[in-house]
Write an enzyme that holds these catalytic residues in place. Structure first.
Site, short mmCIF file in Angstrom:
data_model
loop_
_atom_site.label_atom_id
_atom_site.label_comp_id
_atom_site.label_asym_id
_atom_site.label_seq_id
_atom_site.Cartn_x
_atom_site.Cartn_y
_atom_site.Cartn_z
N GLU A 85 41.14 38.53 38.17
CA GLU A 85 40.47 37.55 37.33
C GLU A 85 38.98 37.86 37.19
OE1 GLU A 85 42.07 35.54 35.60
OE2 GLU A 85 44.02 35.37 36.59
N CYS A 148 44.34 27.09 40.80
CA CYS A 148 43.79 28.41 41.09
C CYS A 148 42.41 28.59 40.47
CB CYS A 148 44.73 29.52 40.60
SG CYS A 148 46.19 29.68 41.63
N1 PCA Z 1 49.14 29.17 41.43
C1 PCA Z 1 48.63 27.99 40.76
C2 PCA Z 1 48.10 27.11 41.87
C3 PCA Z 1 48.60 27.67 43.14
C4 PCA Z 1 49.18 28.98 42.79
O1 PCA Z 1 49.63 29.81 43.57
C5 PCA Z 1 47.62 28.33 39.66
O2 PCA Z 1 47.70 29.42 39.08
O3 PCA Z 1 46.77 27.52 39.35
#
Ligand code: PCA
Length: 219
Positions: A85, A148
């Site tokens: 990201e 996340c």
């Molecule tokens: N993925 C979610 C929240 C926790 C996870 O493992 C997300 O992409 O927001």
């Protein structure tokens, strides 16, 4: 052997959410707990999938361990590659309730905080090394608007006062076992993810200035 005088690496995964029984981010992260990279110990911890609580837990972990590097990892079911990201945004907009039942809509992650933060890890160098190791990887231009992204934003906000520490976020695909229950969804084994995370961390430790190469997107 780890050198106790060197600040550790904090690596986090998440609890299961959205009806899943496992979260491969935690499975992979857990497998690296206690490993030593360039003399630095990896400390792996699990975060709750809760908008409020996850940030409190993360801040406590940063205060406790005073890490030199923090990498948070989360599951992004449907994505086909490791998604490194680039940017966290100051918005929480939940499509499904979090594990505490909260569904914020267009709420700031940090009231009064800047619109966004960039990862401070060498994302392009990490991309190159992951691909060279045979791992499917991409730069992602959005971490979404769920927990996340909130954790990624909260991480970078917490690190703004700690210039020594660098931070970033990687989303991972479903595990093959999960994908078997989501026909057609791509997957990556937990072992491959753990190996990839280790490579990403090694690159981050070894690289001060990121590579200059295109890894953008038209849309
Ligand atoms: N993925 C979610 C929240 C926790 C996870 O493992 C997300 O992409 O927001």
């Amino acid at each position: 052997m780890s050198d106790p005088s060197l600040a550790p690496i904090l690596l986090t995964g998440f609890a299961p959410f959205g009806g899943e029984t496992i979260n491969p981010s935690w499975e992979a992260v857990q497998a690296l707990d206690g490993e030593v990279l360039r003399g630095r110990r990896i400390v792996s911890r699990r975060l709750p999938v809760e908008f409020d609580n996850s940030l409190d837990v993360l801040r406590d972990l940063i205060d406790t361990f005073d890490p030199v590097l923090v990498l948070c990892v989360g599951q992004a079911g449907g994505r086909a590659q490791l998604s490194i990201e680039r940017v966290a945004i100051n918005i929480a907009d939940a499509r499904i309730p979090d594990n505490a039942g909260a569904s914020p809509i267009d709420a700031p992650v940090v009231p009064g905080g800047p619109a966004g933060y960039f990862a401070t890890l060498p994302i392009k160098a990490m991309l190159v090394e992951l691909r060279a190791a045979g791992m499917p990887a991409e730069i992602s231009q959005t971490a979404g608007t769920y927990v996340c992204n909130a954790v990624f934003y909260g991480l970078m906000h917490a690190l703004r006062d700690r210039p020594r520490a660098r931070g970033g976020f990687i989303h991972i695909p479903y595990s093959p076992e999960q994908a078997a229950r989501h026909p057609g969804a791509p997957s990556l084994s937990v072992g491959a993810v753990a190996k990839s995370l280790q490579i990403a961390l090694e690159v981050a430790l070894a690289t001060d200035a990121d590579l200059r190469m295109a890894a953008g997107a038209e849309n």
